[in-house]
Scaffold this active site. Structure first.
Site, short mmCIF file in Angstrom:
data_model
loop_
_atom_site.label_atom_id
_atom_site.label_comp_id
_atom_site.label_asym_id
_atom_site.label_seq_id
_atom_site.Cartn_x
_atom_site.Cartn_y
_atom_site.Cartn_z
N ASP A 198 47.85 93.07 34.19
CA ASP A 198 47.88 94.48 33.78
C ASP A 198 49.33 94.92 33.92
O ASP A 198 50.21 94.13 34.27
CB ASP A 198 46.94 95.33 34.67
CG ASP A 198 46.45 96.62 33.98
OD1 ASP A 198 47.31 97.43 33.58
OD2 ASP A 198 45.23 96.79 33.83
N GLY A 200 52.64 92.80 33.37
CA GLY A 200 53.28 92.68 32.06
C GLY A 200 52.52 93.51 31.04
O GLY A 200 51.52 94.14 31.38
N PHE A 229 50.38 93.65 27.48
CA PHE A 229 49.67 92.81 26.50
C PHE A 229 50.19 93.03 25.08
O PHE A 229 49.79 92.34 24.17
CB PHE A 229 48.15 92.93 26.63
CG PHE A 229 47.55 94.32 26.73
CD1 PHE A 229 47.95 95.35 25.89
CD2 PHE A 229 46.54 94.56 27.66
CE1 PHE A 229 47.36 96.61 25.98
CE2 PHE A 229 45.95 95.83 27.76
CZ PHE A 229 46.37 96.86 26.92
N HIS A 288 38.70 98.95 23.00
CA HIS A 288 38.23 100.29 22.61
C HIS A 288 39.29 101.37 22.78
O HIS A 288 39.18 102.44 22.21
CB HIS A 288 36.93 100.66 23.36
CG HIS A 288 37.11 101.25 24.72
ND1 HIS A 288 36.18 102.08 25.30
CD2 HIS A 288 38.12 101.14 25.64
CE1 HIS A 288 36.60 102.46 26.51
NE2 HIS A 288 37.76 101.90 26.73
C1 LIG Z 1 40.25 101.60 30.16
S1 LIG Z 1 41.19 100.77 31.36
C2 LIG Z 1 40.17 99.38 31.72
C3 LIG Z 1 40.51 98.76 33.02
C4 LIG Z 1 39.57 97.62 33.45
N1 LIG Z 1 39.54 96.53 32.50
C5 LIG Z 1 38.18 98.18 33.67
O1 LIG Z 1 37.35 98.05 32.80
O2 LIG Z 1 37.98 98.82 34.70
C6 LIG Z 1 42.49 100.08 30.37
C7 LIG Z 1 43.45 99.19 31.15
O3 LIG Z 1 44.45 98.72 30.24
C8 LIG Z 1 45.67 98.68 30.95
N2 LIG Z 1 46.80 98.70 30.00
C9 LIG Z 1 47.16 99.72 29.17
N3 LIG Z 1 48.24 99.37 28.45
C10 LIG Z 1 48.56 98.11 28.84
C11 LIG Z 1 49.58 97.20 28.46
N4 LIG Z 1 50.48 97.53 27.53
N5 LIG Z 1 49.59 95.97 29.03
C12 LIG Z 1 48.66 95.62 29.98
N6 LIG Z 1 47.67 96.46 30.39
C13 LIG Z 1 47.63 97.68 29.83
C14 LIG Z 1 45.62 99.93 31.81
O4 LIG Z 1 46.55 99.90 32.86
C15 LIG Z 1 44.17 99.91 32.27
O5 LIG Z 1 44.02 99.18 33.47
#
Ligand SMILES: C[S@@+](CC[C@H](N)C(=O)[O-])C[C@H]1O[C@@H](n2cnc3c(N)ncnc32)[C@H](O)[C@@H]1O
Length: 361
Positions: free
Chosen positions: A225, A251, A253, A271
């Site tokens: 994340d 990092g 994604f 989503h």
């Molecule tokens: C809706 S949350 C879901 C978190 C986790 N998978 C859960 O279901 O509880 C979206 C996640 O995407 C991560 N995120 C957003 N942009 C990101 C990026 N550019 N690279 C890596 N992670 C990212 C956020 O920090 C967050 O933890």
């Protein structure tokens, strides 16, 4: 706890019956009264946020209290607390004993910080000043088809989170809180044991990965994340005794995704994004994934019926906040195909989350 999760088909049956009963109960009131009740839902939600913020459920953890004592414990006005509690009790949140003291019931318990599946974090985030402000602009989002965070805050949602640590904490805690609720049905409903190394992309603080690894004792995990988010993960992983089984990587994604996984889990990631960004993320997974490995999207797959389904509401949250969307199976199939994957199945779980399975082609 996993063995207590009922099979998905039983849960769907129960949901169907509940849905019919709700419709029937609504039809028993005149339409304007039904409408008013729906409209005032926002008041109920705000009152729950206030109870969460004051820590009412925690204050009642040792037993019922009169309103005045409760108010003193949480540092609020006795009359205000009494009126708040009276309204919440009328909706089944907390209970009033014959002697007038307020106490916990099943719904009240969910607002305790340390209850097994706490919804307090969700209450604090969804009722927060910032999140309420976002939703007041739903009209703009529906009119323009664009999320409102960018025009309100000058940056997209996740960038904004990076610059507002207090709001970010509310968001991350809410995600952990909601994951807490969803992890057991997901782990009970899907066999992760066939994957020796599981990479959780956008895994937040690692709550889901911790549950998967607890159920598959031989597997290892990689938690990926943003650096500022995974910075808080070691504490949670240590609590689950997983420090040695999980490699934590920070990092984006949008740049790259760790290699070496037998399964890539992404819960509520795709989503968050419109198709264009979702494709960038999926293509980065495609670049990292080895032949024979599996991609698992854990999402609210929109069903083909008009009944209630939480994903239809989270879809609006996505529209307002992040510019993302919930998708149907066909929409996932199409998106995955564009990123070089073939959708091989959709496994329903006892929660509203389904596991969308795909393999690289
Ligand atoms: C809706 S949350 C879901 C978190 C986790 N998978 C859960 O279901 O509880 C979206 C996640 O995407 C991560 N995120 C957003 N942009 C990101 C990026 N550019 N690279 C890596 N992670 C990212 C956020 O920090 C967050 O933890």
């Amino acid at each position: 706890m996993t063995d207590k999760v009922p099979p998905a088909r039983v849960v769907r049956l129960v949901e169907n019956v509940r849905s019919q009963l709700t419709r029937l109960s609504r039809r028993m009131a005149p339409a304007p009264a039904q409408m008013l009740e729906l409209l005032l839902g926002t008041w109920v939600s705000q009152a729950i946020q206030v109870a969460s913020a004051l820590g009412i459920a925690d204050a009642l953890a040792d037993g019922p209290l009169p309103a005045a004592t409760l108010a003193e414990r949480v540092g609020a006005d006795p009359d205000g607390v009494n009126r708040l509690m009276r309204a919440l009790v009328s909706r089944g949140v907390f209970r009033r004993h014959r002697d007038g003291r307020y106490g916990l019931n099943a719904l009240g318990e969910t607002l305790r910080t340390d209850s097994a599946v706490s919804m307090r974090g969700a209450g604090l985030f969804y009722g927060s000043r910032q999140q309420r402000e976002h939703w007041t602009h739903l009209l703009d989002a529906v009119t323009t088809g664009k999320p409102v965070v960018e025009s309100l805050r000058g940056k997209e949602f996740f960038e904004y989170l990076g610059e507002d640590p207090e709001f970010a904490e509310l968001f991350n805690n809410a995600m952990t809180s909601i994951s807490e609720f969803a992890v057991q049905p997901v782990v009970a409903g899907y066999d992760f044991s066939r994957y020796p190394t599981i990479v959780d992309v956008g895994g937040g603080h690692g709550r889901l990965l911790a549950a998967i690894l607890a159920a598959t004792p031989t597997a290892r995990g990689v938690l990926y994340d943003m650096p500022e988010v995974v910075a808080d993960a070691p504490k949670l992983l240590a609590e689950f005794g997983l420090t040695d089984r999980v490699e934590v990587q920070g990092g984006s994604f949008f740049e790259s995704v760790p290699g070496g996984g037998d399964a890539y889990v992404m819960k509520h990631i795709i989503h968050d994004w419109a198709d264009e960004q979702a494709l960038t993320i999926l293509r980065n997974v495609r670049a990292a994934i080895k032949p024979g490995a599996t991609l698992l999207l854990l999402e609210f797959v929109i069903p083909d019926h008009d009944g209630d389904f939480i994903g239809k509401w989270v879809d609006l949250e996505m529209l307002v906040v992040a510019g993302g969307r919930e998708r149907t199976t066909e929409q996932y199939r199409e998106l995955l195909a564009q990123a070089g994957f073939r959708l091989t199945g959709v496994v329903e779980t006892a929660s509203p989350i389904s596991v969308v399975e795909a393999i690289p082609v």
